[in-house]
Design an enzyme around this catalytic site. Structure first.
Site, PDB file in Angstrom:
ATOM      1  CB  SER A 144      -0.968   0.003   1.188  1.00  0.00           C
ATOM      2  OG  SER A 144      -0.297  -0.262   2.394  1.00  0.00           O
ATOM      3  CG  HIS A 155      -0.811  -5.305   1.937  1.00  0.00           C
ATOM      4  ND1 HIS A 155      -0.115  -5.161   3.103  1.00  0.00           N
ATOM      5  CD2 HIS A 155      -0.855  -4.049   1.388  1.00  0.00           C
ATOM      6  CE1 HIS A 155       0.257  -3.898   3.258  1.00  0.00           C
ATOM      7  NE2 HIS A 155      -0.200  -3.198   2.235  1.00  0.00           N
ATOM      8  CG  HIS A 190       6.045  -9.125   7.954  1.00  0.00           C
ATOM      9  ND1 HIS A 190       7.013  -8.319   7.416  1.00  0.00           N
ATOM     10  CD2 HIS A 190       4.933  -8.372   8.041  1.00  0.00           C
ATOM     11  CE1 HIS A 190       6.500  -7.132   7.193  1.00  0.00           C
ATOM     12  NE2 HIS A 190       5.227  -7.121   7.567  1.00  0.00           N
ATOM     13  NE  ARG A 221       2.519  -3.945  12.250  1.00  0.00           N
ATOM     14  CZ  ARG A 221       2.321  -4.095  10.952  1.00  0.00           C
ATOM     15  NH1 ARG A 221       1.761  -3.116  10.249  1.00  0.00           N
ATOM     16  NH2 ARG A 221       2.663  -5.206  10.328  1.00  0.00           N
ATOM     17  CG  ASP A 231      -3.289  -8.255   8.982  1.00  0.00           C
ATOM     18  OD1 ASP A 231      -3.793  -7.179   9.338  1.00  0.00           O
ATOM     19  OD2 ASP A 231      -2.581  -8.374   7.964  1.00  0.00           O
TER      20      ASP A 231
HETATM   21  C1  LIG Z   1       3.043 -12.220   4.672  1.00  0.00           C
HETATM   22  C2  LIG Z   1       3.498 -13.121   3.554  1.00  0.00           C
HETATM   23  C3  LIG Z   1       2.709 -12.770   2.283  1.00  0.00           C
HETATM   24  C4  LIG Z   1       4.987 -12.907   3.311  1.00  0.00           C
HETATM   25  O1  LIG Z   1       5.317 -13.620   2.156  1.00  0.00           O
HETATM   26  P1  LIG Z   1       6.823 -13.981   1.817  1.00  0.00           P
HETATM   27  O2  LIG Z   1       7.702 -12.823   2.049  1.00  0.00           O
HETATM   28  O3  LIG Z   1       6.819 -14.580   0.448  1.00  0.00           O
HETATM   29  O4  LIG Z   1       7.122 -15.067   2.941  1.00  0.00           O
HETATM   30  P2  LIG Z   1       8.249 -16.193   2.951  1.00  0.00           P
HETATM   31  O5  LIG Z   1       9.457 -15.764   2.188  1.00  0.00           O
HETATM   32  O6  LIG Z   1       8.423 -16.606   4.354  1.00  0.00           O
HETATM   33  O7  LIG Z   1       7.535 -17.360   2.104  1.00  0.00           O
HETATM   34  C5  LIG Z   1       8.221 -18.552   1.807  1.00  0.00           C
HETATM   35  C6  LIG Z   1       7.216 -19.682   1.663  1.00  0.00           C
HETATM   36  O8  LIG Z   1       6.551 -19.861   2.912  1.00  0.00           O
HETATM   37  C7  LIG Z   1       5.162 -19.814   2.717  1.00  0.00           C
HETATM   38  N1  LIG Z   1       4.523 -19.146   3.848  1.00  0.00           N
HETATM   39  C8  LIG Z   1       4.778 -17.884   4.316  1.00  0.00           C
HETATM   40  N2  LIG Z   1       3.929 -17.585   5.318  1.00  0.00           N
HETATM   41  C9  LIG Z   1       3.141 -18.674   5.466  1.00  0.00           C
HETATM   42  C10 LIG Z   1       2.048 -18.949   6.315  1.00  0.00           C
HETATM   43  N3  LIG Z   1       1.593 -18.059   7.194  1.00  0.00           N
HETATM   44  N4  LIG Z   1       1.452 -20.150   6.211  1.00  0.00           N
HETATM   45  C11 LIG Z   1       1.910 -21.077   5.310  1.00  0.00           C
HETATM   46  N5  LIG Z   1       2.919 -20.857   4.460  1.00  0.00           N
HETATM   47  C12 LIG Z   1       3.522 -19.660   4.545  1.00  0.00           C
HETATM   48  C13 LIG Z   1       4.987 -18.946   1.479  1.00  0.00           C
HETATM   49  O9  LIG Z   1       3.697 -19.147   0.901  1.00  0.00           O
HETATM   50  C14 LIG Z   1       6.124 -19.408   0.625  1.00  0.00           C
HETATM   51  O10 LIG Z   1       5.757 -20.636   0.074  1.00  0.00           O
HETATM   52  P3  LIG Z   1       6.147 -20.986  -1.466  1.00  0.00           P
HETATM   53  O11 LIG Z   1       7.639 -21.049  -1.473  1.00  0.00           O
HETATM   54  O12 LIG Z   1       5.461 -22.280  -1.712  1.00  0.00           O
HETATM   55  O13 LIG Z   1       5.609 -19.865  -2.315  1.00  0.00           O
HETATM   56  C15 LIG Z   1       3.271 -14.613   3.931  1.00  0.00           C
HETATM   57  O14 LIG Z   1       3.944 -14.898   5.133  1.00  0.00           O
HETATM   58  C16 LIG Z   1       1.822 -14.984   4.036  1.00  0.00           C
HETATM   59  O15 LIG Z   1       1.206 -15.353   3.026  1.00  0.00           O
HETATM   60  N6  LIG Z   1       1.226 -14.912   5.277  1.00  0.00           N
HETATM   61  C17 LIG Z   1      -0.167 -15.158   5.453  1.00  0.00           C
HETATM   62  C18 LIG Z   1      -0.952 -13.946   5.004  1.00  0.00           C
HETATM   63  C19 LIG Z   1      -0.759 -12.775   5.956  1.00  0.00           C
HETATM   64  O16 LIG Z   1      -0.807 -12.920   7.146  1.00  0.00           O
HETATM   65  N7  LIG Z   1      -0.609 -11.583   5.393  1.00  0.00           N
HETATM   66  C20 LIG Z   1      -0.479 -10.349   6.177  1.00  0.00           C
HETATM   67  C21 LIG Z   1       0.883  -9.776   6.133  1.00  0.00           C
HETATM   68  S1  LIG Z   1       1.065  -8.410   7.200  1.00  0.00           S
END
Ligand SMILES: CC(C)(COP(=O)(O)OP(=O)(O)OC[C@H]1O[C@@H](n2cnc3c(N)ncnc32)[C@H](O)[C@@H]1OP(=O)(O)O)[C@@H](O)C(=O)NCCC(=O)NCCS
Length: 461
Positions: A262, A292, A340, A349, A395
């Site tokens: 954002s 996000h 994250h 937070r 979140d």
């Molecule tokens: C926040 C988020 C998007 C960060 O993504 P990122 O920077 O790509 O995270 P990572 O580098 O740790 O991801 C590596 C792997 O772990 C997985 N992973 C990360 N968080 C995960 C979670 N909460 N549950 C399951 N798998 C997860 C990713 O999907 C990715 O899998 P892939 O290699 O098959 O694509 C991710 O942690 C996520 O999807 N979390 C859940 C949604 C969420 O809470 N979003 C709010 C963020 S403030």
């Protein structure tokens, strides 16, 4: 060597530099030229130094950790979490002015802090609340538009569309068309930003009332109340506990440095000299994504689903809870609210919301389940072995608090996040304008280019 930019020099309990306290715009007029000059010198003296590199993996991987943006308002340390102009969340809770009888910071205070780098006095924040109240009020076409939206149009789509519909009143566009000089762009951007921030609670509350209750706003803005309290009243709440929660919520969701979707989107669109309305609406379209800001909606649905499986009010063992979490992971779903892109520990937070819950709703069954999830999930995600950060983010907690106070419509939660995020991304936009940052235009490359590059490199060796 250049002296460091001053941070937080203007504290409520510290030195007072003025007998008559300046308003936000006056204070910015005083300090921005010095800061702009400082950055100019920094660029002139050190502009050719390298601060980061980009690997092929990073180019494909969402530019993680590539240092290629400057954002003054806040900074995110992977281990320590967010600081707003150098202040942690507990320091903000301690130092920023509060509502009479309240313990949580007023969001107007964080807006001031983000814009100026200084902690405002109580009277400055009061004046800012009044200024925002004066700027409130929606044009009839925006009200009519919100009321005409179909009830199943996602509240975030309604929110972004309503913001865009305010664009016709942009003061920046008028100033630009009138030929205002570049070094004054920030002034009309500040005007637009304050106008927009003032109107967002009404937009958000009208979306709420209209979508879920087919009603009009039950409250008109009262200049003696703070921005957040006016918002909660327009949402139809009359509860001091909820007022306090929203002050905390609107403060902690405001800013998370410049690279998140954002913030970066708002900055990118703003760099084309699109006004605050266009830029913020674009940022909100990014916030609406499930990776996000939409995660808060998903977390609550997921937690309530777990609660259903367990049986409401029933206790569950850690082992059984872990089994249920594994079910989702094995089906290829993420655990919402965990992980994250930058953080590598529990999001502060999250911690501040947990502390709020421990103080105000320690025995709430949903909070107890959220606490147990907090205990169980990091271990499960570590064993799962994919995520780089197995800890909860912002979140993972907010939905449980909102449910407790009776705001139960999950798909509305991201709108609350959006109202708060305006404070950070619009402050960033004003500062970008003051520094006259250019249009953003990184260089993209093709996979063919990468292959040729790699071949050339290996021929060298
Ligand atoms: C926040 C988020 C998007 C960060 O993504 P990122 O920077 O790509 O995270 P990572 O580098 O740790 O991801 C590596 C792997 O772990 C997985 N992973 C990360 N968080 C995960 C979670 N909460 N549950 C399951 N798998 C997860 C990713 O999907 C990715 O899998 P892939 O290699 O098959 O694509 C991710 O942690 C996520 O999807 N979390 C859940 C949604 C969420 O809470 N979003 C709010 C963020 S403030």
């Amino acid at each position: 060597m250049l002296p460091k930019l001053a941070q937080n020099t203007y504290k409520t309990s510290g030195l007072r530099y003025y007998t008559t306290e300046p308003t936000l715009k006056e204070r910015l007029t005083q300090i921005l030229p010095g800061q702009v000059e400082h950055v100019k010198k920094l660029k002139a003296q050190h502009g050719d130094k390298i601060v980061g590199t980009c690997t092929i993996a990073q180019a494909y991987g969402g530019m993680r950790s590539v240092k290629a943006l400057v954002t003054e308002t806040s900074s995110l340390d992977p281990e320590e979490g967010i600081t707003f102009r150098g202040l942690t969340i507990p320091q903000c809770q301690e130092q920023l002015p509060k509502a009479p009888g309240g313990n949580e910071p007023l969001p107007e205070g964080i807006l001031w802090l983000l814009l100026t780098g200084e902690v405002p006095t109580e009277s400055q924040v009061k004046e800012l609340s009044k200024d925002l109240a004066k700027r409130s009020g929606l044009p009839t076409h925006v009200k009519a538009m919100i009321k005409a939206f179909p009830k199943d149009l996602h509240p975030m789509s309604q929110f972004a569309a309503a913001v865009l519909a305010l664009q016709k009143d942009s003061k920046f566009v008028k100033a630009y068309n009138d030929g205002v000089k570049k070094d004054k762009y920030w002034e009309s951007t500040l005007e637009d930003s304050l106008d927009l921030i003032a109107k967002l609670p009404e937009i958000a509350a009208l979306i709420y009332q209209s979508t879920y209750y087919s009603k009009d706003l039950p409250h008109t803005i009262d200049a003696n109340l703070d921005w957040s309290a006016n918002f909660t009243k327009m949402l139809g709440f009359n509860d001091k506990g909820f007022d306090e929660l929203m002050r905390l919520y609107l403060t902690i969701h405001s800013d998370h440095e410049g690279g998140n979707v954002s913030a970066h989107t708002t900055h990118l669109v703003g760099s084309a000299l699109s006004d605050a309305y266009y830029s913020f609406a674009a940022g909100m379209c990014g916030l609406a994504g499930p990776l996000h800001g939409l995660a808060n909606q998903e977390v609550l649905s997921w937690t309530l689903d777990l609660q259903n499986k367990i049986g409401e009010g029933k206790e569950v063992s850690d082992e059984k809870l872990a089994e249920l979490v594994w079910e989702g992971l094995n089906a290829g779903r993420v655990v919402p609210g965990f992980g994250h892109a930058v953080l590598r520990k529990t999001d502060p937070r999250y911690t501040s919301q947990r502390e709020f819950a421990l103080k105000h709703l320690p025995n709430d069954p949903l909070f107890k389940l959220v606490s147990q999830i907090f205990k169980v999930v990091p271990d499960v995600l570590t064993k799962h072995g994919k995520t780089k950060n197995p800890y909860p983010n912002v979140d993972a907690h907010s939905g449980c608090l909102l449910q407790y106070y009776g705001l139960k419509e999950h798909n509305y939660y991201t709108v609350l996040f959006g109202v708060s995020r305006a404070l950070g991304v619009l402050a960033q936009l004003v500062i970008s304008r003051a520094h006259q940052l250019p249009i953003e235009r990184p260089k993209s490359i093709t996979s063919l280019w990468i292959e040729e590059f790699v071949n050339k490199e290996s021929n060298k060796n």
